[in-house]
Design an enzyme around this catalytic site. Structure first.
Site, PDB file in Angstrom:
ATOM      1  N   ASP A 134      -0.007   4.985   0.982  1.00  0.00           N
ATOM      2  CA  ASP A 134      -0.177   5.904   2.117  1.00  0.00           C
ATOM      3  C   ASP A 134      -0.074   5.168   3.443  1.00  0.00           C
ATOM      4  O   ASP A 134      -0.781   4.194   3.678  1.00  0.00           O
ATOM      5  CB  ASP A 134      -1.548   6.585   2.057  1.00  0.00           C
ATOM      6  N   ASP A 137       0.869  -1.167   0.000  1.00  0.00           N
ATOM      7  CA  ASP A 137       0.000   0.000   0.000  1.00  0.00           C
ATOM      8  C   ASP A 137       0.911   1.224   0.000  1.00  0.00           C
ATOM      9  O   ASP A 137       2.073   1.142   0.407  1.00  0.00           O
ATOM     10  CB  ASP A 137      -0.903  -0.019   1.237  1.00  0.00           C
TER      11      ASP A 137
END
Length: 156
Positions: free
Chosen positions: A35, A33
């Site tokens: 963020d 991922d």
């Protein structure tokens, strides 16, 4: 009396086959991922939301409020920052203002967490493929991926 699983030949064979499969299984790709995993984006996200809120005269939000509202995409984020949520008559305009501002300012304070660049380099050197997924708007994810991880990840 209940037999121990190792005393049943069929159970032993099943366990050995499962262990063998687990040992032979080799993953060749690692997906991250963006963020909050690879990049600390909280300050730029907070600035973007607060810029849009201020443009419409709404109260600003704290970093803590932002942190608690992240993880479900930009529409969800704005809905948790605009008074009245999705029903606010200015919701869409605030959302559009946020996106425009964030696209232009998504790299001002954002940076990889310590050790991330080295980690991705080691994974690549070991022959693993790396990719990034994100619920961030694609244009911002592409800009950040290119800026920070060019040559280290194969797809964003």
């Amino acid at each position: 009396m209940i037999a121990h699983p190792w005393t049943n030949v069929k159970n032993v064979i099943d366990i050995i086959l499962k262990m063998r499969y687990a040992l032979l299984m080799r993953y060749d790709t690692v997906i991250f991922d963006l963020d909050g995993t690879l990049l600390d984006t909280l300050d730029d996200l907070t600035d973007g939301v607060n810029h849009a809120l201020a443009d419409f005269g709404y109260p600003l939000v704290s970093r803590e409020h932002m942190r608690a509202s992240l993880g479900y995409g930009s529409r969800y984020l704005i809905s948790h920052c605009v008074p009245g949520s999705y029903d606010d008559p200015n919701y869409q305009a605030v959302f559009d203002d946020y996106l425009e501002y964030y696209r232009a300012h998504s790299s001002e304070k954002t940076a990889p967490y310590p050790g991330i660049i080295e980690l991705l380099g080691r994974l690549k050197a070991s022959g693993l493929h790396c990719a990034i997924v994100s619920n961030k708007p694609d244009s911002a994810a592409q800009v950040l991926g290119e800026r920070w991880f060019s040559g280290l990840v194969e797809a964003v």
